[in-house]
Design a protein around this motif. Structure first.
Motif, PDB file in Angstrom:
ATOM      1  N   THR A  47       0.831  -1.196   0.000  1.00 12.40           N
ATOM      2  CA  THR A  47       0.000   0.000   0.000  1.00 12.40           C
ATOM      3  C   THR A  47       0.868   1.250   0.000  1.00 12.40           C
ATOM      4  OG1 THR A  47      -1.657  -1.221   1.257  1.00 12.40           O
ATOM      5  CG2 THR A  47      -1.883   1.166   1.211  1.00 12.40           C
ATOM      6  N   LYS A  48       0.427   2.284  -0.711  1.00  7.14           N
ATOM      7  CA  LYS A  48       1.168   3.536  -0.744  1.00  7.14           C
ATOM      8  C   LYS A  48       1.227   4.153   0.649  1.00  7.14           C
ATOM      9  CE  LYS A  48      -0.019   4.532  -5.563  1.00  7.14           C
ATOM     10  NZ  LYS A  48       1.360   4.406  -6.048  1.00  7.14           N
ATOM     11  N   LYS A  49       2.179   5.048   0.836  1.00  4.32           N
ATOM     12  CA  LYS A  49       2.388   5.664   2.141  1.00  4.32           C
ATOM     13  C   LYS A  49       1.132   6.375   2.629  1.00  4.32           C
ATOM     14  CE  LYS A  49       5.372   8.951   4.538  1.00  4.32           C
ATOM     15  NZ  LYS A  49       6.497   9.898   4.399  1.00  4.32           N
ATOM     16  N   PHE A  50       0.772   6.114   3.878  1.00  2.18           N
ATOM     17  CA  PHE A  50      -0.376   6.785   4.475  1.00  2.18           C
ATOM     18  C   PHE A  50      -0.272   6.693   5.982  1.00  2.18           C
ATOM     19  CE2 PHE A  50      -1.684   2.434   4.804  1.00  2.18           C
ATOM     20  CZ  PHE A  50      -2.698   2.353   5.742  1.00  2.18           C
ATOM     21  N   ILE A  51      -1.185   7.364   6.668  1.00  2.00           N
ATOM     22  CA  ILE A  51      -1.299   7.291   8.119  1.00  2.00           C
ATOM     23  C   ILE A  51      -2.641   6.653   8.457  1.00  2.00           C
ATOM     24  CG2 ILE A  51      -1.497   8.638  10.253  1.00  2.00           C
ATOM     25  CD1 ILE A  51       0.332  10.724   8.908  1.00  2.00           C
ATOM     26  N   GLY A 229      -8.942  -2.603   0.325  1.00  2.00           N
ATOM     27  CA  GLY A 229      -9.716  -1.400   0.061  1.00  2.00           C
ATOM     28  C   GLY A 229      -8.902  -0.139   0.231  1.00  2.00           C
ATOM     29  N   ILE A 230      -8.066  -0.110   1.253  1.00  2.00           N
ATOM     30  CA  ILE A 230      -7.204   1.052   1.477  1.00  2.00           C
ATOM     31  C   ILE A 230      -6.206   1.199   0.335  1.00  2.00           C
ATOM     32  CG2 ILE A 230      -5.407   2.002   2.974  1.00  2.00           C
ATOM     33  CD1 ILE A 230      -6.937   0.673   5.337  1.00  2.00           C
ATOM     34  N   ARG A 231      -5.606   0.082  -0.075  1.00  2.00           N
ATOM     35  CA  ARG A 231      -4.630   0.140  -1.179  1.00  2.00           C
ATOM     36  C   ARG A 231      -5.257   0.695  -2.442  1.00  2.00           C
ATOM     37  NH1 ARG A 231      -2.075  -5.374  -3.409  1.00  2.00           N
ATOM     38  NH2 ARG A 231      -4.282  -5.678  -3.892  1.00  2.00           N
ATOM     39  N   TRP A 232      -6.421   0.179  -2.826  1.00  2.00           N
ATOM     40  CA  TRP A 232      -7.061   0.673  -4.051  1.00  2.00           C
ATOM     41  C   TRP A 232      -7.398   2.148  -3.929  1.00  2.00           C
ATOM     42  CZ3 TRP A 232     -11.587   3.169  -5.136  1.00  2.00           C
ATOM     43  CH2 TRP A 232     -11.862   3.349  -6.496  1.00  2.00           C
ATOM     44  N   SER A 233      -7.940   2.548  -2.809  1.00  2.00           N
ATOM     45  CA  SER A 233      -8.392   3.928  -2.637  1.00  2.00           C
ATOM     46  C   SER A 233      -7.240   4.922  -2.710  1.00  2.00           C
ATOM     47  CB  SER A 233      -9.133   4.064  -1.306  1.00  2.00           C
ATOM     48  OG  SER A 233     -10.263   3.215  -1.268  1.00  2.00           O
ATOM     49  N   LEU A 234      -6.129   4.598  -2.081  1.00  2.00           N
ATOM     50  CA  LEU A 234      -4.978   5.500  -2.127  1.00  2.00           C
ATOM     51  C   LEU A 234      -4.424   5.614  -3.542  1.00  2.00           C
ATOM     52  CD1 LEU A 234      -3.137   4.497   1.164  1.00  2.00           C
ATOM     53  CD2 LEU A 234      -4.674   6.430   0.791  1.00  2.00           C
ATOM     54  N   SER A 235      -4.353   4.494  -4.250  1.00  2.00           N
ATOM     55  CA  SER A 235      -3.864   4.530  -5.623  1.00  2.00           C
ATOM     56  C   SER A 235      -4.810   5.291  -6.527  1.00  2.00           C
ATOM     57  CB  SER A 235      -3.679   3.103  -6.148  1.00  2.00           C
ATOM     58  OG  SER A 235      -2.659   2.439  -5.440  1.00  2.00           O
ATOM     59  N   ALA A 236      -6.116   5.058  -6.368  1.00  2.00           N
ATOM     60  CA  ALA A 236      -7.106   5.717  -7.215  1.00  2.00           C
ATOM     61  C   ALA A 236      -7.116   7.220  -6.997  1.00  2.00           C
ATOM     62  CB  ALA A 236      -8.489   5.138  -6.946  1.00  2.00           C
ATOM     63  N   SER A 237      -7.006   7.654  -5.758  1.00  2.00           N
ATOM     64  CA  SER A 237      -7.036   9.098  -5.474  1.00  2.00           C
ATOM     65  C   SER A 237      -5.764   9.758  -5.973  1.00  2.00           C
ATOM     66  CB  SER A 237      -7.199   9.334  -3.973  1.00  2.00           C
ATOM     67  OG  SER A 237      -6.070   8.871  -3.258  1.00  2.00           O
ATOM     68  N   GLN A 238      -4.639   9.077  -5.921  1.00  2.00           N
ATOM     69  CA  GLN A 238      -3.389   9.633  -6.416  1.00  2.00           C
ATOM     70  C   GLN A 238      -3.445   9.837  -7.926  1.00  2.00           C
ATOM     71  OE1 GLN A 238       0.405   7.306  -6.576  1.00  2.00           O
ATOM     72  NE2 GLN A 238       1.136   8.876  -5.171  1.00  2.00           N
ATOM     73  N   GLN A 239      -4.043   8.904  -8.644  1.00  2.00           N
ATOM     74  CA  GLN A 239      -4.168   9.014 -10.086  1.00  2.00           C
ATOM     75  C   GLN A 239      -5.016  10.204 -10.486  1.00  2.00           C
ATOM     76  OE1 GLN A 239      -5.693   5.200 -11.335  1.00  2.00           O
ATOM     77  NE2 GLN A 239      -3.853   4.119 -10.678  1.00  2.00           N
ATOM     78  N   ILE A 240      -6.049  10.504  -9.688  1.00  2.00           N
ATOM     79  CA  ILE A 240      -6.933  11.629  -9.980  1.00  2.00           C
ATOM     80  C   ILE A 240      -6.195  12.947  -9.861  1.00  2.00           C
ATOM     81  CG2 ILE A 240      -8.932  12.910  -9.116  1.00  2.00           C
ATOM     82  CD1 ILE A 240     -10.187  10.222  -8.423  1.00  2.00           C
ATOM     83  N   THR A 241      -5.295  13.071  -8.863  1.00  2.00           N
ATOM     84  CA  THR A 241      -4.642  14.342  -8.610  1.00  2.00           C
ATOM     85  C   THR A 241      -3.400  14.552  -9.464  1.00  2.00           C
ATOM     86  OG1 THR A 241      -3.398  13.318  -6.775  1.00  2.00           O
ATOM     87  CG2 THR A 241      -5.473  14.436  -6.237  1.00  2.00           C
ATOM     88  N   GLN A 242      -2.998  13.549 -10.219  1.00  2.00           N
ATOM     89  CA  GLN A 242      -1.804  13.705 -11.063  1.00  2.00           C
ATOM     90  C   GLN A 242      -2.152  14.377 -12.388  1.00  2.00           C
ATOM     91  OE1 GLN A 242      -0.269   9.682 -11.292  1.00  2.00           O
ATOM     92  NE2 GLN A 242       1.016   9.979  -9.487  1.00  2.00           N
TER      93      GLN A 242
END
Length: 242
Positions: A47-51, A229-242
């Motif tokens: 999973t991408k870096k998160f808290i 679910g956390i892994r997908w969500s972090l990746s999906a949100s990162q793609q949106i902001t790029q």
């Protein structure tokens, strides 16, 4: 992994992750203080870096239920419908204190600067229901992560039909075990039908929604399911902001 703990509003809050740089925050309600296992599973699956902020000790059938529901079977505990009160505690006390303790700047609902961190709400079972319901009652969360959400909950689909979310989320993650609807109870066995309806409804609205079936019933590999679910969500949100 850091493991800082706080006591806020009478609840034990466990924080996992590096706090020295901006990172997405995932607020996770847990039933049996399984946050550390969810965190470990997230690390195992890349999973991408998160808290991760684990909120334990809630009154599960009260704080996670949006309105009262009688018990479904003998020995069950009725839901007393105190989600609105708990949401106010969450957004007025817990989130401000948690984020003031972190060395990161969080993204407010009004600030869409992608350089700032996003805020997610996550949960499994009734907490998955609460996570999605919360999006209709506050605009402070960027994304929703619902693992095996209790979308059998009487009246919830009707509520969604007539209510708009407070903001368009960057992502909505829904999952379900492929055996969860294989029960005799006529209320519980609607969970797959209702979850799929929600997913299709959000896709039709153009939301960034994702659904997946996991193998097994409601109680299998629950922490790993949340990590997915956390892994997908972090990746999906990162793609949106790029």
């Amino acid at each position: 992994m850091s493991g800082k703990s706080l006591n806020i509003a009478g609840k034990k809050i466990n924080i996992f992750g590096e706090e020295n740089a901006p990172a997405p925050i995932v607020y996770l309600h847990t039933f049996e203080h399984e946050g550390s296992v969810v965190w470990e599973q997230c690390q195992k699956i890349g999973t991408k870096k998160f808290i991760l902020v684990e909120i334990g000790g809630v009154d599960w059938n009260a704080d996670m239920s949006p309105w009262p529901v009688e018990k479904l079977f003998a020995g069950d505990i009725p839901c007393s419908g105190k989600a609105a009160q708990w949401l106010q505690v969450l957004i007025s006390k817990i989130i401000p204190e948690v984020e003031s303790s972190l060395a990161v700047v969080q993204q407010s609902a009004a600030d869409q600067n992608p350089a700032k961190s996003k805020r997610f709400i996550a949960g499994y079972s009734l907490a998955g229901l609460f996570a999605l319901w919360a999006a209709y009652n506050t605009d402070i969360f960027d994304g929703i992560i619902s693992g095996s959400g209790s979308f059998w909950f009487p009246g919830f689909i009707e509520y969604v039909r007539k209510t708009e979310m407070k903001r368009t989320p960057c992502s909505i993650y829904l999952s379900l075990g492929d055996r969860e609807s294989h029960v005799k109870n006529e209320t519980l066995n609607k969970v797959a039908e209702n979850t799929l309806w929600l997913y299709n409804n959000y896709r039709e609205k153009g939301y960034n929604a994702f659904f997946e079936f996991n193998t097994g019933n409601h109680y299998m590999q629950t922490q790993r399911r949340m990590a997915k679910g956390i892994r997908w969500s972090l990746s999906a949100s990162q793609q949106i902001t790029q």
